[in-house]
Motif scaffolding. Structure first.
Motif, PDB file in Angstrom:
ATOM      1  N   ALA A  85       0.828  -1.201   0.000  1.00 11.01           N
ATOM      2  CA  ALA A  85       0.000   0.000   0.000  1.00 11.01           C
ATOM      3  C   ALA A  85       0.863   1.252   0.000  1.00 11.01           C
ATOM      4  CB  ALA A  85      -0.918   0.011   1.217  1.00 11.01           C
ATOM      5  N   PHE A  86       0.310   2.328  -0.554  1.00  9.20           N
ATOM      6  CA  PHE A  86       0.938   3.645  -0.471  1.00  9.20           C
ATOM      7  C   PHE A  86       0.309   4.376   0.706  1.00  9.20           C
ATOM      8  CE2 PHE A  86       1.069   8.190  -1.331  1.00  9.20           C
ATOM      9  CZ  PHE A  86       2.422   8.364  -1.540  1.00  9.20           C
ATOM     10  N   ILE A  87       1.121   4.806   1.674  1.00 12.68           N
ATOM     11  CA  ILE A  87       0.577   5.391   2.892  1.00 12.68           C
ATOM     12  C   ILE A  87       0.921   6.875   3.011  1.00 12.68           C
ATOM     13  CG2 ILE A  87       0.643   3.170   4.079  1.00 12.68           C
ATOM     14  CD1 ILE A  87       3.099   4.153   5.635  1.00 12.68           C
ATOM     15  N   TYR A  88       0.124   7.576   3.805  1.00  8.74           N
ATOM     16  CA  TYR A  88       0.325   9.006   4.046  1.00  8.74           C
ATOM     17  C   TYR A  88      -0.201   9.315   5.445  1.00  8.74           C
ATOM     18  CZ  TYR A  88      -4.653   9.154   2.974  1.00  8.74           C
ATOM     19  OH  TYR A  88      -6.009   8.918   2.977  1.00  8.74           O
ATOM     20  N   ALA A  89       0.158  10.466   5.963  1.00  5.12           N
ATOM     21  CA  ALA A  89      -0.324  10.907   7.270  1.00  5.12           C
ATOM     22  C   ALA A  89      -1.197  12.147   7.115  1.00  5.12           C
ATOM     23  CB  ALA A  89       0.845  11.209   8.201  1.00  5.12           C
ATOM     24  N   ILE A  90      -2.072  12.360   8.096  1.00  4.05           N
ATOM     25  CA  ILE A  90      -2.972  13.516   8.122  1.00  4.05           C
ATOM     26  C   ILE A  90      -2.763  14.263   9.430  1.00  4.05           C
ATOM     27  CG2 ILE A  90      -5.382  14.277   8.074  1.00  4.05           C
ATOM     28  CD1 ILE A  90      -6.054  11.577   6.758  1.00  4.05           C
ATOM     29  N   GLY A 137      -3.740  11.201  11.922  1.00  3.63           N
ATOM     30  CA  GLY A 137      -4.140   9.895  11.423  1.00  3.63           C
ATOM     31  C   GLY A 137      -3.286   9.468  10.252  1.00  3.63           C
ATOM     32  N   MET A 138      -3.654   8.343   9.693  1.00  2.00           N
ATOM     33  CA  MET A 138      -2.963   7.821   8.518  1.00  2.00           C
ATOM     34  C   MET A 138      -3.982   7.239   7.554  1.00  2.00           C
ATOM     35  SD  MET A 138       0.545   6.042   9.933  1.00  2.00           S
ATOM     36  CE  MET A 138       1.299   6.088   8.288  1.00  2.00           C
ATOM     37  N   GLY A 139      -3.587   7.209   6.283  1.00  2.00           N
ATOM     38  CA  GLY A 139      -4.424   6.601   5.267  1.00  2.00           C
ATOM     39  C   GLY A 139      -3.571   5.796   4.315  1.00  2.00           C
ATOM     40  N   ALA A 140      -4.229   4.972   3.517  1.00  2.00           N
ATOM     41  CA  ALA A 140      -3.505   4.123   2.568  1.00  2.00           C
ATOM     42  C   ALA A 140      -4.354   3.886   1.325  1.00  2.00           C
ATOM     43  CB  ALA A 140      -3.139   2.792   3.214  1.00  2.00           C
ATOM     44  N   PHE A 141      -3.666   3.743   0.197  1.00  2.99           N
ATOM     45  CA  PHE A 141      -4.293   3.347  -1.058  1.00  2.99           C
ATOM     46  C   PHE A 141      -3.579   2.112  -1.592  1.00  2.99           C
ATOM     47  CE2 PHE A 141      -5.235   7.910  -0.945  1.00  2.99           C
ATOM     48  CZ  PHE A 141      -6.581   7.925  -1.267  1.00  2.99           C
ATOM     49  N   PHE A 142      -4.347   1.145  -2.040  1.00  3.21           N
ATOM     50  CA  PHE A 142      -3.792  -0.021  -2.721  1.00  3.21           C
ATOM     51  C   PHE A 142      -3.974   0.148  -4.228  1.00  3.21           C
ATOM     52  CE2 PHE A 142      -4.452  -1.760   1.502  1.00  3.21           C
ATOM     53  CZ  PHE A 142      -3.368  -2.596   1.668  1.00  3.21           C
ATOM     54  N   GLY A 143      -3.165  -0.571  -4.982  1.00  5.21           N
ATOM     55  CA  GLY A 143      -3.299  -0.532  -6.434  1.00  5.21           C
ATOM     56  C   GLY A 143      -2.760   0.755  -7.024  1.00  5.21           C
ATOM     57  N   GLU A 144      -3.321   1.149  -8.154  1.00  9.82           N
ATOM     58  CA  GLU A 144      -2.864   2.352  -8.861  1.00  9.82           C
ATOM     59  C   GLU A 144      -3.158   3.596  -8.018  1.00  9.82           C
ATOM     60  OE1 GLU A 144      -3.744   4.731 -13.071  1.00  9.82           O
ATOM     61  OE2 GLU A 144      -4.623   2.747 -12.684  1.00  9.82           O
TER      62      GLU A 144
END
Length: 291
Positions: free
Chosen positions: A227-232, A275-282
């Motif tokens: 996954a590609f992760i990021y913080a908020i 917080g943190m979030g994530a996207f899978f795939g493209e």
């Protein structure tokens, strides 16, 4: 045919330095009995400063009314637009989607209006609005745009936590009795954005440090799964710095995108939220401009 993408300012897209032509159906923010219009006479930075300087100030938000949306649609028609793709905050937590749907029915079919419920808030909503803007510019049909947005949303997740519960209690996100005991025992909930668009407390943990560690470990595992992760961050610099240091020192996560929380989230949950979030795939297209 002249087309445009609209988004509610609940997403925070307006706060990000990315090129787009999205226009906004603006929320109202009420703090200390003063009325503001998000992105017009208040922005995320100013709101954070007010709320950090005045902890637990009474705050609330309301979406644009049917009358306000009717006026906006009428203005777009006068400007020559014929097709409108509207990206909204999750209908499960806001009346924005319902108000826009009612407005569409009242507009008499003068415009081709497509309403997309993101079932999301803050950055996920922003990423979807940006994606829609780019795809509409490429000439994709509204149905094709909605299909791509579905793929992004279904392959996303986000967790948040707060170091202070005052605003969650004041805005009835947590019942007052439960909030009393949570404060008494220093409980900090970990809240997930569900696929149905609801904010669900999935874990109650004592101490903010433990809540942050729980989130960090979860997203570290997601990153290892591709996954590609990021913080908020909603503006509490001390809390954000602690979280960033935790991610770096304990999990070796560096150069992580730190994205701003939207004003609407800050008004409802307070500035002491990370917080943190994530996207899978493209990856969503917005990351070409953020990374």
């Amino acid at each position: 045919m002249k087309r445009i993408v609209l988004n509610t300012t609940s997403s925070g897209l307006e706060e990000m330095n990315v090129p787009h032509e999205v226009e906004f159906i603006r929320f109202n923010i009420h703090i200390n009995n003063v009325h503001f219009i998000d992105g017009v006479n208040i922005n995320a930075e100013r709101l954070n400063r007010i709320m950090l300087d005045n902890p637990a100030s009474p705050s609330s938000t309301t979406p644009a009314s049917v009358e306000e949306i009717l006026a906006m649609f009428g203005d777009l028609e006068k400007r020559g637009f014929t097709d409108i793709f509207v990206v909204t905050i999750a209908s499960a937590i806001s009346e924005s989607y319902a108000n826009i749907t009612t407005t569409k029915s009242l507009f008499g079919g003068k415009l081709n209006i497509f309403i997309y419920d993101t079932k999301a808030v803050t950055f996920i909503e922003a990423a979807l609005a940006f994606e829609a803007d780019q795809l509409v510019k490429q000439g994709k049909s509204f149905e094709e745009v909605a299909w791509r947005l579905d793929q992004i949303r279904q392959n996303s997740t986000a967790y948040i936590t707060v170091s202070r519960l005052d605003y969650l209690i004041a805005n009835k996100k947590i019942a007052a009795p439960a909030g009393f005991f949570a404060n008494l025992f220093d409980i900090k909930p970990v809240i997930e954005l569900s696929q149905s668009g609801e904010l669900v407390a999935i874990k109650n943990i004592r101490k903010i440090e433990k809540s942050l560690e729980y989130i960090a470990e979860h997203f570290f595992e997601l990153r290892n799964q591709g996954a590609f992760i990021y913080a908020i961050s909603c503006g509490d610099t001390q809390l954000t710095a602690y979280f960033v240091n935790l991610l770096r020192e304990r999990h070796g996560i560096r150069d992580l995108p730190i994205l701003p929380g939207a004003s609407i989230s800050t008004a409802n949950h307070g500035p002491n939220m990370v917080g943190m979030g994530a996207f899978f795939g493209e990856r969503p297209l917005i990351f070409k401009h953020l990374c």
